[in-house]
Enzyme design. Structure first.
Site, short mmCIF file in Angstrom:
data_model
loop_
_atom_site.label_atom_id
_atom_site.label_comp_id
_atom_site.label_asym_id
_atom_site.label_seq_id
_atom_site.Cartn_x
_atom_site.Cartn_y
_atom_site.Cartn_z
N SER A 1 9.42 2.88 2.58
CA SER A 1 8.11 3.52 2.39
C SER A 1 8.16 4.56 1.26
O SER A 1 8.43 4.21 0.13
CB SER A 1 7.68 4.12 3.72
OG SER A 1 6.35 4.51 3.66
N HIS B 1 4.92 -1.75 9.31
CA HIS B 1 5.72 -0.77 8.56
C HIS B 1 7.09 -0.47 9.18
O HIS B 1 8.06 -0.29 8.46
CB HIS B 1 4.91 0.53 8.49
CG HIS B 1 5.14 1.34 7.26
ND1 HIS B 1 4.91 0.86 6.00
CD2 HIS B 1 5.61 2.61 7.09
CE1 HIS B 1 5.21 1.81 5.11
NE2 HIS B 1 5.64 2.87 5.75
#
Ligand code: NAG
Ligand code: NAG
Length: 422
Positions: free
Chosen positions: A194, A396
């Site tokens: 990320s 994610h």
């Protein structure tokens, strides 16, 4: 369920004793800490409530417990930030000097994210077990790297004057140079999750000489352009940009979501005692699909997440969403002229990211949507593979906490590390 709500209410009442008072007597250019209470780790209390201890153990306590010998290293950046880097020693030897892997966590998080779910799915452990020399960095402002040679993070707003731009420009280069010096290697493997990928793209755009220090960059849930960011919370935020901007200007450069702040403790509490609620929080934030990460692992991992960054960093991400560009922080016309010599903030030029790059993304990841990943795909000059995990529910955090991450992600990672050895 009912006893939980009672405990929760009590806990909340205790916490509100520490609620901040926004100090309006100070000029806005030098704001006081918006969240000015501090809450020491109440371990005895959590123990008494029957928390899983992995929730509140720190990095070195966890690696001790699971018998992965770890060292703590301190790195000082060119602009005086003091960072902690954890080194998990390789568990085995494949002959020569072990290859260093540098890992950087995502936003609000710390190096804990690579080990929180235990030895089978913690990628830090998995790499050490595969004979790699694992260096897990912590960028400025998080729980483990909340120090500076001159500035006091509790007193000096200037300490918090940074975004992922400074992570990329100062923090990663300092940590990479340190790891290379310490290990005697001239190159290392880079692994980011990320924001840890955003930082990488920033570093190699602004300081392209660092491309040569990386064998291959593995970008898990990559974030650069946020044009297709369709998170409901962000859409609301975009609609209220003026109000939010006023809030940010008032709040200035300070800290948000620190390890000792209320959000950390509330999330820890909710996730430990009612894990399904924890899933709802994660779904709202990232597109997570309930039931795809074991609840016990999710609770522990989420409890480590809220560990601090600057409000300015959040504002920078908001600017990416609103401008639809991958660009440097917009300081306003005057500030931009002073800082960049141009009225508008410059774009990050990812065509300068010349190191080999592997992108790994998920089909249900609202923070790193496939359409935005495609923009990277169209621009990166040395893309090795654009791997989309073949599961429609993949979001994610499935990459790093999912019980099937070893098969679907880590095997791919290990293949690439092996391939880019000398
Ligand atoms: C973890 O906690 C222990 C006990 O409080 C402390 O001695 C140690 O320095 C901490 N480790 C890190 C990396 O902060
Ligand atoms: C924050 O840092 C940037 C970049 O160094 C600088 O241009 C800006 O003036 C600083 N802002 C404040 C409020 O100190």
């Amino acid at each position: 369920m009912e006893q939980y709500s009672i405990i929760f209410t009590l806990y909340f009442l205790i916490l509100t004793q520490y609620m901040p008072h926004i100090d309006t007597s100070r000029p806005t250019f030098r704001p006081t800490r918006l969240v000015s209470y501090s809450l020491p780790q109440k371990r005895q209390f959590k123990k008494a409530l029957g928390f899983n201890e992995d929730v509140y153990l720190n990095f070195t306590e966890l690696t001790d417990k699971y018998k992965y010998p770890t060292e703590v290293h301190t790195v000082t950046t060119d602009d005086g930030y003091i960072l902690n880097v954890f080194r998990i020693l390789p568990k085995c030897s494949d002959g020569g000097k072990p290859y260093p892997v540098f890992m950087l966590h995502g936003i609000f998080d710390t190096a804990d994210m690579w080990i929180a779910t235990g030895t089978r799915t913690g990628l830090g452990y998995v790499l050490a077990s595969n004979c790699y020399d694992v260096w897990a960095g912590n960028h400025r402002g998080n729980f483990y790297s909340r120090r500076h040679v001159k500035l006091d993070p509790n007193q000096d707003p200037e300490y918090w004057n940074f975004t992922f731009d400074e992570h990329g420009y100062f923090d990663i280069p300092a940590m990479i140079d340190y790891v290379l010096r310490a290990t005697g290697h001239t190159k290392l493997f880079y692994m980011g999750h990320s924001q840890g990928t955003t930082d990488y793209f920033v570093m190699n755009s602004l300081r392209p000489e660092y491309n040569d220090k990386v064998r291959v960059g593995i970008m898990i849930a990559p974030v650069a352009w946020m044009r297709h960011f369709n998170n409901p919370l962000a859409l609301i935020a975009a609609q209220h940009y003026e109000a939010i901007k006023a809030f940010i200007d008032n709040a200035g450069l300070n800290e948000i979501f620190g390890r000792e702040h209320i959000v950390h403790h509330v999330v820890e509490f909710v996730c430990e005692l009612e894990a399904r609620l924890c899933e709802v929080l994660l779904s709202l934030a990232t597109g997570y699909k309930s039931g795809t990460i074991p609840l016990k692992d999710l609770s522990v991992a989420m409890s480590h997440v809220f560990s601090g960054t600057s409000i300015k960093n959040i504002a920078h991400f908001a600017q990416l969403v609103l401008s639809k560009n991958f660009q440097r922080y917009n300081e306003g016309i005057e500030g931009n002229i002073k800082r960049y010599g141009t009225r508008k903030p410059p774009q990050y030029d990812v065509t300068r990211v010349s190191s080999p790059v592997v992108l790994i993304s998920g089909q249900s990841d609202s923070l790193s949507s496939l359409k935005d990943v495609d923009i990277l795909v169209s621009k990166l000059p040395n893309l090795v593979e654009n791997y989309v995990v073949p599961r429609s529910y993949w979001s994610h955090h499935n990459h790093i906490w999912g019980s099937n991450a070893p098969e679907l992600v880590y095997s791919k990672v290990l293949d690439y590390l092996n391939k880019y050895k000398d």
